[in-house]
Scaffold this active site. Structure first.
Site, PDB file in Angstrom:
ATOM      1  N   ASP A 152     -43.088 -56.805  78.853  1.00 50.86           N
ATOM      2  CA  ASP A 152     -42.199 -55.777  78.116  1.00 50.86           C
ATOM      3  C   ASP A 152     -41.240 -56.295  77.460  1.00 50.86           C
ATOM      4  O   ASP A 152     -40.841 -57.351  77.553  1.00 50.86           O
ATOM      5  CB  ASP A 152     -41.972 -54.690  79.178  1.00 50.86           C
ATOM      6  CG  ASP A 152     -41.340 -55.378  80.360  1.00 50.86           C
ATOM      7  OD1 ASP A 152     -41.204 -56.615  80.509  1.00 50.86           O
ATOM      8  OD2 ASP A 152     -41.325 -54.654  81.615  1.00 50.86           O
TER       9      ASP A 152
ATOM     10  N   ASN B  24     -38.703 -47.842  92.046  1.00 53.65           N
ATOM     11  CA  ASN B  24     -39.649 -46.534  91.685  1.00 53.65           C
ATOM     12  C   ASN B  24     -41.180 -46.869  91.648  1.00 53.65           C
ATOM     13  O   ASN B  24     -41.745 -46.023  91.367  1.00 53.65           O
ATOM     14  CB  ASN B  24     -39.212 -45.600  90.544  1.00 53.65           C
ATOM     15  CG  ASN B  24     -39.239 -46.512  89.473  1.00 53.65           C
ATOM     16  OD1 ASN B  24     -39.700 -47.402  89.170  1.00 53.65           O
ATOM     17  ND2 ASN B  24     -38.725 -45.768  88.379  1.00 53.65           N
TER      18      ASN B  24
END
Ligand code: GLP
Length: 256
Positions: A81, A150
């Protein structure tokens, strides 16, 4: 010689090794990469990750290179990313991170290091080209992953479809808060990034996840002992035939 004492945890949804120390996990993964390089005459394709967790592994790869044990000259790398809107030389860009922690200390050919496009212009076409360049390199042999608090992998935030491809994504506030430590203030943390999709990641032949510290304990409990909840990207690894996690005692606090 360093002796690996890690323990395979019973009854987890994805094979998971509890390591005595981060050093042990780094040794185990560096050994896998070294073996892959020997088997492929140095021509492997590696998927790389950023964040705090992989730094020790990169340090170990640099050490092995300096000791003359490995060469990365023929290796191709694809990073998971990149933030949008940062210049390549911005100290918090993932390109700068990789340069500091791995590229500079090894003989990697920078022409063979690849990052997802991070420019808004013609982004969809650039993402498709990026996917094609992974294919052209023969696919990813060995993919390193960290995990967000998360459950994100790469920057695939919760609710990312398991068949998603490389694309622009809006970062969760909790992700921006967790990553603010790499910036002067949270206001500087970009709101968008481009990430390999979950589906793209699942195509790598081997997936290896590093998760260290108590901030990962809650999500690991949900993934390794919980229901198959498709809103958590890390759960996608349940579908992969050669995925494994390496976690320390703090990250394993709620399951081991
Ligand atoms: C960032 C990266 C993720 C990485 C995560 C975990 O959000 N985009 O790919 O998994 O950080 O970071 P750390 O290892 O610092 O906990």
């Amino acid at each position: 010689m360093f002796c690996l004492a890690m323990k395979l945890l019973p009854h987890t949804t994805v094979p998971t090794y509890l390591v005595d120390s981060q050093h042990e996990a780094n040794e185990a993964l560096a050994l896998e990469i070294s073996s892959l390089l020997s088997a492929r005459d140095g021509r492997a394709t590696l998927g790389l990750a950023t964040g705090s967790s992989p730094i020790g592994l990169y340090t170990e790869l640099v050490r092995r290179h300096r000791a003359g044990e490995i060469s990365l000259k023929e290796v191709q790398t694809f990073n998971l990313d990149e933030y949008m809107g940062l210049t390549h030389d911005h100290p918090a860009s993932y390109r700068a991170f990789m340069s500091e922690h791995l590229f500079r200390g090894t003989d990697l050919d920078l022409e063979k290091t690849h990052f997802p496009p991070s420019d808004e212009v013609e982004l969809e076409a650039s993402c498709a080209n990026w996917e094609s360049s992974i294919q052209a390199a023969g696919g990813i042999d060995w993919q390193l992953l960290g995990v967000g608090r998360n459950g994100h992998i790469g920057f695939n935030e919760p609710d990312s479809p398991f068949d998603s491809r490389t694309r622009r994504i809006e970062l969760a506030e909790s992700t921006r808060e967790a990553n603010a430590r790499f910036f002067e203030s949270i206001d500087e943390v970009p709101r968008f990034a481009v990430t390999m999709g979950v589906g793209t990641i699942l195509e790598a032949r081997r997936l290896r996840v590093l998760a260290f510290g108590d901030t990962k304990a809650h999500i690991l409990e949900r993934v390794l002992h919980g229901e198959d909840d498709e809103s958590i990207p890390l759960n996608a690894l349940r579908e992969h035939p050669d995925a494994a996690l390496y976690i320390d005692a703090a990250a394993a606090a709620r399951i081991a």
